[in-house]
Motif scaffolding. Structure first.
Motif, mmCIF file in Angstrom:
data_model
loop_
_atom_site.group_PDB
_atom_site.id
_atom_site.type_symbol
_atom_site.label_atom_id
_atom_site.label_comp_id
_atom_site.label_asym_id
_atom_site.label_seq_id
_atom_site.Cartn_x
_atom_site.Cartn_y
_atom_site.Cartn_z
ATOM 1 N N ARG A 222 0.737 -1.160 0.015
ATOM 2 C CA ARG A 222 0.078 0.038 0.333
ATOM 3 C C ARG A 222 0.876 1.289 0.037
ATOM 4 O O ARG A 222 0.648 2.164 0.724
ATOM 5 C CB ARG A 222 -0.940 0.026 1.079
ATOM 6 N N ILE A 223 1.790 1.309 -0.847
ATOM 7 C CA ILE A 223 2.639 2.417 -1.238
ATOM 8 C C ILE A 223 2.170 3.022 -2.438
ATOM 9 O O ILE A 223 2.226 2.521 -3.427
ATOM 10 C CB ILE A 223 4.129 2.213 -1.184
ATOM 11 N N GLY A 224 1.819 4.397 -2.378
ATOM 12 C CA GLY A 224 1.223 4.869 -3.488
ATOM 13 C C GLY A 224 2.578 5.204 -4.531
ATOM 14 O O GLY A 224 3.572 5.451 -4.254
ATOM 15 N N GLY A 225 2.193 5.371 -5.782
ATOM 16 C CA GLY A 225 3.288 5.661 -6.820
ATOM 17 C C GLY A 225 2.440 5.941 -8.306
ATOM 18 O O GLY A 225 1.437 5.757 -8.478
ATOM 19 N N LEU A 226 3.393 6.687 -9.221
ATOM 20 C CA LEU A 226 2.739 7.105 -10.442
ATOM 21 C C LEU A 226 3.778 6.982 -11.266
ATOM 22 O O LEU A 226 4.929 7.594 -11.178
ATOM 23 C CB LEU A 226 2.069 8.503 -10.413
ATOM 24 N N ILE A 227 3.804 5.863 -12.378
ATOM 25 C CA ILE A 227 4.948 5.517 -13.217
ATOM 26 C C ILE A 227 4.207 5.873 -14.645
ATOM 27 O O ILE A 227 3.079 5.338 -14.886
ATOM 28 C CB ILE A 227 5.441 3.914 -13.170
ATOM 29 N N VAL A 228 5.202 6.618 -15.299
ATOM 30 C CA VAL A 228 4.590 7.025 -16.628
ATOM 31 C C VAL A 228 5.670 6.436 -17.769
ATOM 32 O O VAL A 228 6.927 6.533 -17.663
ATOM 33 C CB VAL A 228 4.697 8.551 -16.917
ATOM 34 N N LEU A 229 5.095 5.958 -18.766
ATOM 35 C CA LEU A 229 5.968 5.105 -19.785
ATOM 36 C C LEU A 229 5.686 6.141 -21.079
ATOM 37 O O LEU A 229 4.762 6.336 -21.540
ATOM 38 C CB LEU A 229 5.697 3.848 -20.159
ATOM 39 N N GLU A 230 6.754 6.863 -21.776
ATOM 40 C CA GLU A 230 6.741 7.558 -22.656
ATOM 41 C C GLU A 230 6.519 6.528 -23.967
ATOM 42 O O GLU A 230 7.113 5.443 -24.181
ATOM 43 C CB GLU A 230 7.922 8.466 -23.094
ATOM 44 N N ARG A 231 5.672 7.202 -25.052
ATOM 45 C CA ARG A 231 5.611 6.223 -26.327
ATOM 46 C C ARG A 231 6.088 7.125 -27.484
ATOM 47 O O ARG A 231 7.305 7.569 -27.327
ATOM 48 C CB ARG A 231 4.217 5.932 -26.550
ATOM 49 N N GLU A 232 5.273 7.770 -28.382
ATOM 50 C CA GLU A 232 5.805 8.648 -29.301
ATOM 51 C C GLU A 232 5.870 9.829 -29.033
ATOM 52 O O GLU A 232 6.819 10.572 -29.504
ATOM 53 C CB GLU A 232 4.906 8.075 -30.570
ATOM 54 N N VAL A 233 4.879 10.471 -28.208
ATOM 55 C CA VAL A 233 5.155 11.998 -27.881
ATOM 56 C C VAL A 233 5.959 12.056 -26.759
ATOM 57 O O VAL A 233 5.734 11.508 -25.665
ATOM 58 C CB VAL A 233 3.585 12.291 -27.524
ATOM 59 N N GLY A 234 7.160 12.911 -27.129
ATOM 60 C CA GLY A 234 8.005 13.344 -25.973
ATOM 61 C C GLY A 234 7.435 13.989 -24.763
ATOM 62 O O GLY A 234 6.398 14.693 -24.755
ATOM 63 N N LEU A 235 8.125 13.344 -23.829
ATOM 64 C CA LEU A 235 7.624 14.109 -22.376
ATOM 65 C C LEU A 235 9.012 14.932 -21.911
ATOM 66 O O LEU A 235 8.686 15.154 -20.560
ATOM 67 C CB LEU A 235 7.438 12.997 -21.411
ATOM 68 N N ASN A 236 9.700 15.534 -22.571
ATOM 69 C CA ASN A 236 10.865 16.201 -22.013
ATOM 70 C C ASN A 236 10.551 17.425 -21.341
ATOM 71 O O ASN A 236 11.031 17.819 -20.154
ATOM 72 C CB ASN A 236 11.676 16.752 -23.150
ATOM 73 N N GLU A 237 9.416 18.113 -21.496
ATOM 74 C CA GLU A 237 8.735 19.205 -20.761
ATOM 75 C C GLU A 237 8.483 18.939 -19.358
ATOM 76 O O GLU A 237 8.723 19.993 -18.470
ATOM 77 C CB GLU A 237 7.479 19.895 -21.596
ATOM 78 N N TYR A 238 8.172 17.820 -18.861
ATOM 79 C CA TYR A 238 8.023 17.267 -17.751
ATOM 80 C C TYR A 238 9.131 16.671 -17.006
ATOM 81 O O TYR A 238 9.425 16.711 -15.607
ATOM 82 C CB TYR A 238 6.898 16.179 -17.744
ATOM 83 N N ILE A 239 10.064 16.243 -17.892
ATOM 84 C CA ILE A 239 11.250 15.405 -17.159
ATOM 85 C C ILE A 239 12.427 16.576 -16.887
ATOM 86 O O ILE A 239 12.787 16.525 -15.774
ATOM 87 C CB ILE A 239 11.939 14.518 -18.252
ATOM 88 N N GLU A 240 12.021 17.771 -17.442
ATOM 89 C CA GLU A 240 13.147 18.740 -17.260
ATOM 90 C C GLU A 240 12.656 19.501 -15.948
ATOM 91 O O GLU A 240 13.729 19.956 -15.304
ATOM 92 C CB GLU A 240 12.993 19.994 -18.309
#
Length: 250
Positions: A122-140
């Motif tokens: 019962r440990i909360g978490g959120l994992i996002v897997l990038e596909r074709e659309v880049g997620l650099n704006e969130y990574i930065e």
């Protein structure tokens, strides 16, 4: 009728083919989304406009005529998220880059094991897997890691009181790109009130991009998979594994 086909040039056939392909891709992209519902609404308005002309409903015709006069601006405002998602797909790389099927399978297996372990405790978490659309704006704006995907690393990020347990962990090109990334929250009024911040962030991101999000609820110890703004709840480990394998072609 036959004369029309005999007068067709190869350029005409190419022109028709390009338009058909673009329309097919647009329909495929918005099928089952809120954008499709809004398009249906616009079609109804257009039919009402034509009907008002036919039956002499002058006031209704005047209102709709002024509305349709600025339809381009209306479309841009209504579909800004979908337009942004479509434009950002050009020139972006897939999640695993040149990784082979075995490597992709190993990454997804590590993710599945970590998620099941977190849910059990019962440990909360959120994992996002990038596909074709880049997620650099969130990574930065997150904490960069650029580390190999392992069960131990994923679990350690979300341990309570860890400096990186808030926000999302983003996996890009088969590696842990960053943790503590903050995502846009969905404003969809139809979302269940039972969903917390993690679920709303997962929905918000997947509404704007083609990313896949995995949410672990700390209150219920349940696993959810979020794709294209849709939440699939109460998944078991094998179900999560098979869903990820299907989405990423392993």
């Amino acid at each position: 009728m036959f004369e029309i086909f005999t007068q067709l040039r190869w350029q005409d056939a190419l022109d028709i083919g390009i338009i058909a392909f673009v329309l097919y891709r647009l329909i495929h992209m918005i099928r089952g989304t809120r954008a499709m519902q809004m398009i249906i609404g616009l079609v109804v308005i257009l039919l009402a406009y034509v009907s008002s002309q036919m039956f002499g409903l002058f006031t209704l015709n005047w209102v709709l005529d002024n509305f349709l006069g600025s339809i381009i601006l209306v479309i841009i405002v209504i579909f800004q998220s979908d337009i942004r998602r479509a434009l950002t797909q050009f020139g972006t790389a897939p999640l695993f880059g040149g990784a082979d099927r075995i490597e992709r399978g190993q990454v997804l297996e590590e993710i599945t094991k970590a998620v099941v372990s977190l849910a059990t405790r019962r440990i909360g978490g959120l994992i996002v897997l990038e596909r074709e659309v880049g997620l650099n704006e969130y990574i930065e704006v997150g904490t960069r890691l650029d580390a190999r995907v392992t069960r131990e690393l994923l679990e350690s990020v979300f341990i309570p009181h860890s400096p990186m347990h808030d926000g999302a962990l983003v996996i890009q090109k088969g590696r842990v790109a960053a943790a503590r990334c903050f995502l846009p929250l969905s404003v969809d009024p139809n979302l269940s009130q039972a969903f917390g911040t993690r679920h709303r962030a997962a929905v918000g991101l997947t509404e704007e991009t083609d990313a896949v999000a995995v949410v672990i609820s700390e209150e219920r110890g349940k696993i959810s998979l979020v794709v294209e703004g849709k939440v699939i709840q109460d998944l078991e480990g094998p179900q999560l594994r098979s869903s990820l394998q299907r989405l990423f072609g392993t």
